[in-house]
Design an enzyme around this catalytic site. Structure first.
Site, PDB file in Angstrom:
ATOM      1  N   LYS A  75       4.628   1.453   2.029  1.00 15.20           N
ATOM      2  CA  LYS A  75       5.978   1.201   1.525  1.00 15.20           C
ATOM      3  C   LYS A  75       7.047   1.287   2.613  1.00 15.20           C
ATOM      4  O   LYS A  75       7.982   0.484   2.642  1.00 15.20           O
ATOM      5  CB  LYS A  75       6.291   2.149   0.376  1.00 15.20           C
ATOM      6  CG  LYS A  75       5.392   1.903  -0.828  1.00 15.20           C
ATOM      7  CD  LYS A  75       5.634   2.882  -1.957  1.00 15.20           C
ATOM      8  CE  LYS A  75       4.666   2.618  -3.096  1.00 15.20           C
ATOM      9  NZ  LYS A  75       4.888   3.507  -4.248  1.00 15.20           N
ATOM     10  N   ASN A  96       8.702  -1.293  -2.559  1.00 16.04           N
ATOM     11  CA  ASN A  96       7.427  -1.445  -3.270  1.00 16.04           C
ATOM     12  C   ASN A  96       7.290  -2.828  -3.893  1.00 16.04           C
ATOM     13  O   ASN A  96       6.358  -3.081  -4.653  1.00 16.04           O
ATOM     14  CB  ASN A  96       7.217  -0.341  -4.307  1.00 16.04           C
ATOM     15  CG  ASN A  96       8.014  -0.543  -5.588  1.00 16.04           C
ATOM     16  OD1 ASN A  96       9.031  -1.243  -5.609  1.00 16.04           O
ATOM     17  ND2 ASN A  96       7.563   0.090  -6.663  1.00 16.04           N
ATOM     18  N   ASP A 112      10.219   2.358  -7.563  1.00 18.17           N
ATOM     19  CA  ASP A 112       9.533   3.610  -7.878  1.00 18.17           C
ATOM     20  C   ASP A 112      10.498   4.630  -8.473  1.00 18.17           C
ATOM     21  O   ASP A 112      10.210   5.274  -9.482  1.00 18.17           O
ATOM     22  CB  ASP A 112       8.902   4.207  -6.617  1.00 18.17           C
ATOM     23  CG  ASP A 112       7.599   3.546  -6.224  1.00 18.17           C
ATOM     24  OD1 ASP A 112       6.896   3.038  -7.110  1.00 18.17           O
ATOM     25  OD2 ASP A 112       7.278   3.541  -5.018  1.00 18.17           O
ATOM     26  N   GLY A 136       6.993  15.340  -0.857  1.00 14.47           N
ATOM     27  CA  GLY A 136       6.705  14.019  -0.322  1.00 14.47           C
ATOM     28  C   GLY A 136       7.961  13.248   0.017  1.00 14.47           C
ATOM     29  O   GLY A 136       8.752  12.933  -0.872  1.00 14.47           O
ATOM     30  N   ALA A 137       8.144  12.970   1.299  1.00 18.33           N
ATOM     31  CA  ALA A 137       9.310  12.212   1.757  1.00 18.33           C
ATOM     32  C   ALA A 137       8.885  10.856   2.304  1.00 18.33           C
ATOM     33  O   ALA A 137       9.576  10.277   3.136  1.00 18.33           O
ATOM     34  CB  ALA A 137      10.073  13.001   2.824  1.00 18.33           C
TER      35      ALA A 137
END
Length: 263
Positions: A75, A96, A112, A136-137
């Site tokens: 992504k 995405n 997303d 999560g980055a």
């Protein structure tokens, strides 16, 4: 689902990932194509990070290919391959979805985050005013951080790569003053989210420990296959409510339909 009839007139869409065995988009979008009478098909395309740029350049030459969906781990890289991007994608630094431009280039968007927020609301969980801890980055995590902030949440983001989380926070903080920090580990939260690939493969470590969360925390995972991930099992065993990954994708179908101008 009825068999898809492929003809010489069929328009093509592809979902790029590594792996792609877990992708659910074809099972949702191909029935949509059939339902609206669109002569089109979406297929999974497995491509490694090393081959991604070549693959996208090659697909650009396929004249009956109208769009690409993008999943882990591509992504962020696909944002750099897009010729232009939407505002949300520019903020998140990831895409995405890529649609064909009239000149043959690609416009990138990321749904997303909006899909995740819509899925929360559909399930009765309002993010406005909530305290969110997000692991999560990367591509999905950055988009979800943007959408949660836009929805009025306060977000703490962390990542195994601390520099990546810090860079995301530094980029977004001026747009959402006082509502975003990068910090290691999860703190007291109304909502704890896994936006990493952890849980995609058997034996993956948990992205965080649900047992360390306070009672009443909602635990969400973006992994869709398996549906009941190890993280969600552990959360349920700790007496916490859970939110599965499928609603995020299901809520994106309308967004994809508008973006790709599907009927």
């Amino acid at each position: 689902m009825d068999a898809v009839t492929i003809k010489g007139t069929t328009r093509l869409y592809a979902v790029l990932g590594d792996p792609v065995s877990q992708v659910r988009a074809p099972a949702l979008l191909n029935p949509l194509f059939a339902g609206i009478g669109l002569d089109a098909v979406l297929v999974p395309v497995e491509v490694s990070p090393a081959g991604l740029a070549d693959a996208v350049r090659g697909l650009t030459a396929v004249r009956n290919l109208d769009g690409l969906l993008v999943t882990v781990p591509h992504k962020t890289a696909c944002r750099e391959l897009a010729d232009r991007v939407t505002e949300a994608a520019a903020l998140s630094g990831s895409v995405n979805a890529l649609r064909r431009l009239p000149d043959g280039g690609w416009e990138g968007a990321n749904f997303d985050g909006e899909g995740f927020v819509r899925g929360l609301r559909t399930a009765g969980h309002e993010p406005r005013g909530a305290t969110v801890c997000l692991a999560g980055a990367g591509g999905a995590g950055s988009a979800m951080t943007v959408a949660l902030l836009r929805a009025g949440a306060h977000v703490t983001v962390w990542d195994a790569d601390a520099d990546r989380a810090a860079a995301l926070a530094a980029r977004l903080a001026p747009h959402f003053p006082g509502r975003l920090v990068a910090a290691p580990g999860h703190v007291d939260a109304d909502l704890a989210v896994n936006a990493t690939p952890a849980g995609l493969r058997p034996g993956d470590p948990l992205p965080f420990s649900p047992a360390a969360l306070r009672p009443g925390t909602l635990v969400a995972d973006i992994i869709m296959s398996p549906r009941r991930t190890a993280l969600l099992r552990a959360a349920e065993e700790s007496g916490l409510a859970v939110h599965h990954g499928e609603p995020m994708l299901a809520e994106q179908i309308t967004l994809y339909r508008d973006f790709f101008r599907l009927g």
